[in-house]
Design an enzyme around this catalytic site. Structure first.
Site, PDB file in Angstrom:
ATOM      1  N   ASP A   1       0.852  -1.191   0.000  1.00  0.00           N
ATOM      2  CA  ASP A   1       0.000   0.000   0.000  1.00  0.00           C
ATOM      3  C   ASP A   1       0.882   1.233   0.000  1.00  0.00           C
ATOM      4  O   ASP A   1       1.946   1.259   0.624  1.00  0.00           O
ATOM      5  CB  ASP A   1      -0.972   0.006   1.191  1.00  0.00           C
ATOM      6  CG  ASP A   1      -0.287   0.005   2.543  1.00  0.00           C
ATOM      7  OD1 ASP A   1       0.026   1.099   3.055  1.00  0.00           O
ATOM      8  OD2 ASP A   1      -0.063  -1.090   3.101  1.00  0.00           O
TER       9      ASP A   1
ATOM     10  N   ASP B   1      -9.593   3.231   5.951  1.00  0.00           N
ATOM     11  CA  ASP B   1      -8.469   3.223   6.889  1.00  0.00           C
ATOM     12  C   ASP B   1      -8.913   3.972   8.136  1.00  0.00           C
ATOM     13  O   ASP B   1      -8.992   5.196   8.150  1.00  0.00           O
ATOM     14  CB  ASP B   1      -7.263   3.911   6.226  1.00  0.00           C
ATOM     15  CG  ASP B   1      -6.041   3.993   7.136  1.00  0.00           C
ATOM     16  OD1 ASP B   1      -6.125   3.561   8.300  1.00  0.00           O
ATOM     17  OD2 ASP B   1      -5.008   4.501   6.668  1.00  0.00           O
TER      18      ASP B   1
ATOM     19  N   GLU C   1      -8.013   4.344  12.077  1.00  0.00           N
ATOM     20  CA  GLU C   1      -6.949   4.057  13.041  1.00  0.00           C
ATOM     21  C   GLU C   1      -6.671   5.302  13.867  1.00  0.00           C
ATOM     22  O   GLU C   1      -7.457   6.239  13.893  1.00  0.00           O
ATOM     23  CB  GLU C   1      -5.695   3.605  12.290  1.00  0.00           C
ATOM     24  CG  GLU C   1      -5.198   4.624  11.259  1.00  0.00           C
ATOM     25  CD  GLU C   1      -3.850   4.266  10.654  1.00  0.00           C
ATOM     26  OE1 GLU C   1      -2.871   4.241  11.428  1.00  0.00           O
ATOM     27  OE2 GLU C   1      -3.786   4.019   9.430  1.00  0.00           O
TER      28      GLU C   1
END
Length: 275
Positions: A74, A163, A165
């Site tokens: 990624d 994503d 986090e």
């Protein structure tokens, strides 16, 4: 009288000294405060796994690949123009590229990274770095789809990834309670599916998920798990998921980017792409 005056002068000297010491202590503290503010990265610079090393650390050595796992990578703007042919020749067969963050940022290298990975033969997808403290989940899902995060049934496009986090710009959970965070994520996932027909992948770390969602297990039935853990094994998964689909196992892989293992051979990567 002389003794009294002498004592008063001595007291005044002690008082002045105390004031100077206090002032010095205050001034000494200022650079540290300024440094702390300066350490906050600029908006838009976040990327997958940014908080994993800081909060989860690195434990053990990642296991080598085997025939049942497929290597992936990624990337974000931090990698600039990527040498995709080098990665392909090293065995990397799939990729995720950062497309957006919040509703205020698009990756300036997105076209080179997203199209370049496709052109060398990789199965690729786009990811969105969530900032739940800036706008709603629906707004960010729409922004993501409108700026590269869509999906097409061409056999080489993976569903978009959320994503979610640690917050690199402030409080770890973006100032939200656990139930508020779950609602925000649900808002994003529902909107993404309504726009694309696909269930988004969820990228997270077990420790963050536990802290900020209360280890909510309600998304596991539909949303593939992309787990981040820089260790010799994935460890405990978030609640509800019996297995991971992808594992980000290091932030310092060969060539560029974070490296990942897909939990299956290449035909399973294609299966996810095809829905």
């Amino acid at each position: 009288m002389l003794v009294h005056r002498s004592g008063s002068a001595r007291g005044r000297r002690f008082a002045v000294t105390g004031i100077l010491l206090a002032a010095f202590s205050l001034v000494s503290a200022l650079p540290a405060q300024a440094s702390s503010a300066a350490d906050t990265p600029p908006r838009g610079s976040a990327h997958m796994g940014m908080g994993v090393l800081e909060h989860d650390g690195r434990q053990g050595t990642p296991v080598p690949g085997d025939a049942t796992q497929t290597e992936g990578v990624d990337v974000s703007s931090h990698q600039g123009n990527v040498a995709w042919s080098t990665l392909w020749n090293s065995g990397v067969k799939w990729a995720y590229v950062k497309a957006t963050e919040g509703t205020y940022y698009t990756n300036p290298y997105f076209a080179q990274q997203y199209n370049g990975s496709y052109n060398v033969g990789m199965i690729r997808g786009a990811y969105h770095f969530a900032t739940p403290d800036t706008t709603s989940g629906a707004a960010q899902a729409n922004y993501f789809v409108d700026h590269g995060g869509g999906w097409s049934r061409d056999g080489k496009t993976l569903p978009g990834a959320l994503d979610i986090e640690w917050n690199p710009y402030g409080a770890a959970c973006y100032g939200k309670s656990q139930s508020q965070m779950v609602s925000w994520i649900r808002d994003f996932l529902n909107t993404y599916k309504a726009r694309t027909g696909r269930d988004a992948v969820i990228y997270t770390a077990t420790s963050w998920w536990t802290q900020c969602t209360g280890n909510y297990g309600g998304f596991a039935a539909n949303n593939p798990l992309w787990i981040a853990r820089y260790a010799s094994s994935v460890g405990t998964l978030p609640a509800g998921w019996p297995y991971y689909t992808m594992w980000q196992y290091t932030s310092s892989g060969p060539t560029v980017g974070d490296h990942n293992k897909f939990n299956g051979a290449l035909d399973r990567v294609r299966a996810l792409a095809n829905g």
